[in-house]
Design a protein around this motif. Structure first.
Motif, PDB file in Angstrom:
ATOM      1  N   TYR A 112     -34.332 -40.350  36.948  1.00 27.98           N
ATOM      2  CA  TYR A 112     -33.768 -41.424  36.132  1.00 27.98           C
ATOM      3  C   TYR A 112     -34.466 -42.744  36.460  1.00 27.98           C
ATOM      4  CZ  TYR A 112     -30.672 -45.314  35.086  1.00 27.98           C
ATOM      5  OH  TYR A 112     -30.181 -46.528  34.666  1.00 27.98           O
ATOM      6  N   GLU A 113     -34.689 -42.991  37.745  1.00 20.37           N
ATOM      7  CA  GLU A 113     -35.374 -44.218  38.155  1.00 20.37           C
ATOM      8  C   GLU A 113     -36.781 -44.283  37.565  1.00 20.37           C
ATOM      9  OE1 GLU A 113     -36.598 -46.578  42.305  1.00 20.37           O
ATOM     10  OE2 GLU A 113     -35.671 -44.594  42.387  1.00 20.37           O
TER      11      GLU A 113
ATOM     12  N   HIS B 197     -36.020 -43.693  33.208  1.00 20.24           N
ATOM     13  CA  HIS B 197     -34.938 -44.453  32.557  1.00 20.24           C
ATOM     14  C   HIS B 197     -34.190 -43.623  31.510  1.00 20.24           C
ATOM     15  CE1 HIS B 197     -36.697 -47.847  34.617  1.00 20.24           C
ATOM     16  NE2 HIS B 197     -37.842 -47.675  33.978  1.00 20.24           N
TER      17      HIS B 197
END
Length: 410
Positions: free
Chosen positions: A86-87, A90
């Motif tokens: 996710y980092e 996004h």
């Protein structure tokens, strides 16, 4: 137990150790790193589709998924990998899946029967706190978990006990260095010096009792719980007691690099560099820098049934080394920095293609192939492993941060 002075503790608890980031040319391009993160994020969605709500991915073998309950030592890696992806991408779907998976994991904050709470809770809830900043949701969970981990510390042995089962008296494994980051971070967050004190004491005791003259590490050091004396130095997952089990060396490299970051104590940096030298210059290290499961695998009898498949690589050790070397490159001279950076880049490139990177939709949704859990126990041999994926993605995220001009860790 060694007591940290109030001045030293104030430094550890209230500041992040600041190092001058070595400027070395980065050889991998943002396009390449982004492509690997996109591939990994697509692949892990295949794994997510097969993962039961209350269980955690462990491996994929002979066409079958293997899952664990939350009390298995690897339970935190899957949500941690989702959070890292996710980092890096996004994609909100990855964050949603990660946060959902934290719910059945939360109860492990009360688990005092394992030393692996750093893996279980810090890789998961720690990353969640770092990325969401939701202190109200995650601080108490992490604090309770750190208390549970600290309960396993003995002021007689000056270590955190790893296992509770026989035949060991008070076993400490080199893997336990990885769980110290949990205590160091929680010491800063809670302003509770006990956590840092325990971590530093354990690291110092391990430094004295786990390493050979060539800076290779034993897997297990067994202590007398009544006197603290060393009873034996053994292996559990390596080829033999005096062999250098590859992932054990990687735990040591990563652990002492991290302890230097958290304390600024140069003895930890020196140890990390010595271990890196052992790993990178070992004559048994293949040219692609993905190590065999044990550096001394050629010293065992190949006719022995246990070691019939001794020529196996361990992608999990390679991924660990890549992540650790990226960080280590930031704390050393420019000459050494370039050496560590180039090694990390080569490992990332090796893991990002065949035979290690799984084609999209294959491998049960695991990202990497060809890791080895425990060959002597014939457990998880030449299969994907959830922690191999975690440290590979962590290495990609760390490299992405360097490309963006940011510190390798946040």
């Amino acid at each position: 137990m060694r007591i940290i002075s109030l001045i030293t503790f104030f430094f550890i608890a209230t500041t992040d150790v600041v190092f001058s980031q070595v400027v070395a040319p980065l050889r991998l391009q943002q396009k390449f790193i982004s492509a690997q993160l996109q591939h990994a994020s697509s692949q892990i969605l295949t794994l997510a589709a097969h993962t039961p709500a209350s269980q955690f991915p462990r491996t994929f073998e002979a066409g079958q998924h293997h899952f664990s309950n939350s009390d298995w030592w690897c339970s935190g890696f899957y949500p941690g990998t989702l959070l890292y992806l996710y980092e890096g991408t996004h994609k909100q779907e990855l964050l949603r899946l990660a946060l959902e998976k934290l719910e059945p994991l939360e109860k492990e904050k009360f688990n005092k029967g394992t030393h692996d709470l750093g893996f279980m809770l810090y890789c998961s809830f720690g990353n969640a706190l770092r990325l969401t900043h939701d202190s109200a949701r995650y601080r108490d969970i992490l604090t309770t978990g750190a208390e549970s981990l600290a309960s396993r510390f003995s002021s007689v042995t000056n270590t955190i006990r790893s296992w509770d089962h026989k035949p060991w008296r008070y076993p400490v494994i080199i893997d336990n260095m990885m769980n110290l980051e949990f205590l160091m971070k929680m010491s800063k967050i809670t302003n509770d010096h006990r956590f840092a004190d325990i971590a530093v004491t354990h690291a110092n005791t391990t430094l004295m009792n786990h390493f050979r003259e060539d800076y290779s590490s034993y897997h297990v050091t067994d202590y007398d719980p009544q006197t603290g004396h060393v009873l034996a130095k053994k292996t559990h997952q390596g080829a033999f007691d005096e062999s250098s089990w590859a992932r054990g060396q990687s735990w040591a490299l990563y652990g002492y690099t991290m302890m230097f970051r958290e304390t600024g104590d140069k003895q930890y940096l020196e140890q990390a560099e010595h271990v890196a030298q052992f790993i990178l210059t070992h004559p048994a290290m293949p040219s692609d820098l993905i190590p065999y499961w044990d550096f001394d695998k050629d010293k065992v009898d190949p006719s022995a049934r246990t070691f019939a498949r001794r020529d196996l690589r361990d992608a999990s050790a390679g991924a660990l080394n890549a992540s650790a070397l990226l960080e280590l490159s930031q704390y050393v001279s420019e000459e050494e920095a370039i050496k560590y950076l180039r090694a990390a880049e080569l490992i990332i490139e090796s893991l990002s293609k065949e035979p290690y990177l799984a084609p999209l939709g294959s491998n049960g949704g695991f990202i990497l192939q060809h890791s080895v859990g425990s060959l002597p126990a014939n457990s998880e041999v030449d299969v994907p492993l959830t922690y191999a994926d975690y440290y590979y993605v962590e290495a990609l995220i760390r490299y992405q941060r360097l490309l963006e001009g940011l510190p390798v860790t946040s």
